[in-house]
Design a protein around this motif. Structure first.
Motif, PDB file in Angstrom:
ATOM      1  N   ASN A  82       0.824  -1.210   0.000  1.00  0.00           N
ATOM      2  CA  ASN A  82       0.000   0.000   0.000  1.00  0.00           C
ATOM      3  C   ASN A  82       0.856   1.257   0.000  1.00  0.00           C
ATOM      4  OD1 ASN A  82      -2.360  -1.502   0.039  1.00  0.00           O
ATOM      5  ND2 ASN A  82      -2.509  -1.500   2.269  1.00  0.00           N
ATOM      6  N   ARG A  83       1.938   1.207   0.733  1.00  0.00           N
ATOM      7  CA  ARG A  83       2.847   2.360   0.737  1.00  0.00           C
ATOM      8  C   ARG A  83       3.518   2.533  -0.623  1.00  0.00           C
ATOM      9  NH1 ARG A  83       7.955   3.234   4.892  1.00  0.00           N
ATOM     10  NH2 ARG A  83       8.708   5.180   3.950  1.00  0.00           N
ATOM     11  N   ALA A  84       3.925   1.410  -1.233  1.00  0.00           N
ATOM     12  CA  ALA A  84       4.582   1.472  -2.536  1.00  0.00           C
ATOM     13  C   ALA A  84       3.671   2.075  -3.594  1.00  0.00           C
ATOM     14  CB  ALA A  84       5.033   0.074  -2.958  1.00  0.00           C
ATOM     15  N   LEU A  85       2.389   1.730  -3.532  1.00  0.00           N
ATOM     16  CA  LEU A  85       1.446   2.185  -4.546  1.00  0.00           C
ATOM     17  C   LEU A  85       1.133   3.682  -4.451  1.00  0.00           C
ATOM     18  CD1 LEU A  85      -1.012  -0.851  -4.579  1.00  0.00           C
ATOM     19  CD2 LEU A  85       0.758  -0.292  -6.263  1.00  0.00           C
ATOM     20  N   ARG A  86       1.579   4.321  -3.390  1.00  0.00           N
ATOM     21  CA  ARG A  86       1.380   5.768  -3.265  1.00  0.00           C
ATOM     22  C   ARG A  86       2.360   6.562  -4.117  1.00  0.00           C
ATOM     23  NH1 ARG A  86       1.475   5.669   3.264  1.00  0.00           N
ATOM     24  NH2 ARG A  86      -0.347   4.309   3.594  1.00  0.00           N
ATOM     25  N   TYR A  87       3.436   5.900  -4.550  1.00  0.00           N
ATOM     26  CA  TYR A  87       4.430   6.603  -5.362  1.00  0.00           C
ATOM     27  C   TYR A  87       3.881   6.826  -6.770  1.00  0.00           C
ATOM     28  CZ  TYR A  87       8.020   5.927  -1.791  1.00  0.00           C
ATOM     29  OH  TYR A  87       8.748   5.974  -0.633  1.00  0.00           O
ATOM     30  N   LEU A  88       3.855   8.068  -7.189  1.00  0.00           N
ATOM     31  CA  LEU A  88       3.362   8.405  -8.523  1.00  0.00           C
ATOM     32  C   LEU A  88       4.458   8.255  -9.574  1.00  0.00           C
ATOM     33  CD1 LEU A  88       1.218  11.562  -7.640  1.00  0.00           C
ATOM     34  CD2 LEU A  88       0.479   9.172  -7.861  1.00  0.00           C
ATOM     35  N   ASP A  89       5.689   8.502  -9.176  1.00  0.00           N
ATOM     36  CA  ASP A  89       6.815   8.349 -10.104  1.00  0.00           C
ATOM     37  C   ASP A  89       7.252   6.888 -10.121  1.00  0.00           C
ATOM     38  OD1 ASP A  89       9.188   9.827 -11.608  1.00  0.00           O
ATOM     39  OD2 ASP A  89      10.086   8.334 -10.264  1.00  0.00           O
ATOM     40  N   ARG A  90       7.333   6.301 -11.317  1.00  0.00           N
ATOM     41  CA  ARG A  90       7.654   4.878 -11.410  1.00  0.00           C
ATOM     42  C   ARG A  90       9.058   4.579 -10.892  1.00  0.00           C
ATOM     43  NH1 ARG A  90       6.339   0.084 -12.909  1.00  0.00           N
ATOM     44  NH2 ARG A  90       7.752  -1.331 -14.020  1.00  0.00           N
ATOM     45  N   GLY A  91       9.997   5.479 -11.132  1.00  0.00           N
ATOM     46  CA  GLY A  91      11.352   5.264 -10.635  1.00  0.00           C
ATOM     47  C   GLY A  91      11.387   5.199  -9.122  1.00  0.00           C
ATOM     48  N   ASP A  92      10.643   6.085  -8.469  1.00  0.00           N
ATOM     49  CA  ASP A  92      10.571   6.068  -7.003  1.00  0.00           C
ATOM     50  C   ASP A  92       9.887   4.800  -6.506  1.00  0.00           C
ATOM     51  OD1 ASP A  92      11.817   8.535  -6.904  1.00  0.00           O
ATOM     52  OD2 ASP A  92       9.944   9.657  -6.751  1.00  0.00           O
ATOM     53  N   PHE A  93       8.842   4.389  -7.203  1.00  0.00           N
ATOM     54  CA  PHE A  93       8.136   3.156  -6.849  1.00  0.00           C
ATOM     55  C   PHE A  93       9.082   1.959  -6.908  1.00  0.00           C
ATOM     56  CE2 PHE A  93       6.215  -0.629  -8.811  1.00  0.00           C
ATOM     57  CZ  PHE A  93       5.290  -1.009  -7.846  1.00  0.00           C
TER      58      PHE A  93
END
Length: 213
Positions: free
Chosen positions: A31-42
């Motif tokens: 759930n925390r990972a899916l909050r990243y909008l930038d794919r590189g950050d994800f």
């Protein structure tokens, strides 16, 4: 001897879907990972947590999980005496870890930046050393990775960056000495570890395939 675990994402990403990368992570981390909008950050966040999961399973702390991470007031993470630090930059994710040590790691790809935007983070002496260097950008990164690694090791906030004294092979924060260990893994990057004990390090390259087991 301690290990620096290194993953090069650019070599393997096409092999895996996001669902495959998230499969071995608990729901709270997903759930925390899916909050990243930038794919590189994800991808960097997910890979860092997969590295940490692997490190925990391979240690004497295998009874714990990445859901047991606690954070200090300034955001320094740990798991009941198991200390770790994660850094990522331009397709690389690195992890260093160990029990009963304070440790921090930073990697940075050397690229052109407008140095004036970073002046406020350095003391007058440090700033003069940077701008008077034959190659100011090189000196900037020399300072930056040392300060970032030391900041992570001591668990202080970015606003205290000027209080971190850094030299070639050691740094000082509030009178305590930390050892600085540069490491090379790519000629375009700077890598640095700060640790409160004298420890030797070696680089260990990990594949995504090895993390997804």
């Amino acid at each position: 001897m301690k290990e620096i675990w290194i993953v090069c994402l650019s070599k393997e990403l096409k092999k895996y879907t996001d669902d495959q990368l998230l499969k071995y992570l608990p729901d709270s981390i997903v759930n925390r990972a899916l909050r990243y909008l930038d794919r590189g950050d994800f991808l960097s966040f997910v890979t860092g947590r997969l590295l940490l999961r692997k490190a925990i399973l391979a240690s004497e702390y295998s009874k714990f999980s990445i859901e047991d991470i606690t954070y200090s007031e300034n955001g320094k993470p740990s798991i009941d005496g198991f200390n770790f630090s994660i850094s990522h930059s331009n397709g690389y994710v690195v992890l260093v870890f160990g029990a009963n040590i304070q440790i921090g790691i930073d990697i940075e790809k050397r690229k052109d930046v407008d140095l004036k935007f970073f002046k406020y983070l350095f003391t007058d002496l440090e700033w003069n050393n940077i701008i008077q260097n034959k190659i100011p950008l090189d000196k900037f990164y020399w300072y930056w990775v040392r300060k970032e690694a030391l900041l992570k090791a001591v668990g202080c906030s970015l606003k205290e960056l000027k209080e971190l004294e850094v030299y070639d092979n050691y740094g000082i924060y509030k009178g305590q000495k930390y050892y600085l260990n540069p490491f090379t893994f790519d000629t375009e990057f700077n890598g640095m570890i700060a640790v409160d004990k004298e420890v030797d390090f070696t680089c260990k390259y990990i594949t995504l395939e090895a993390l997804l087991r």
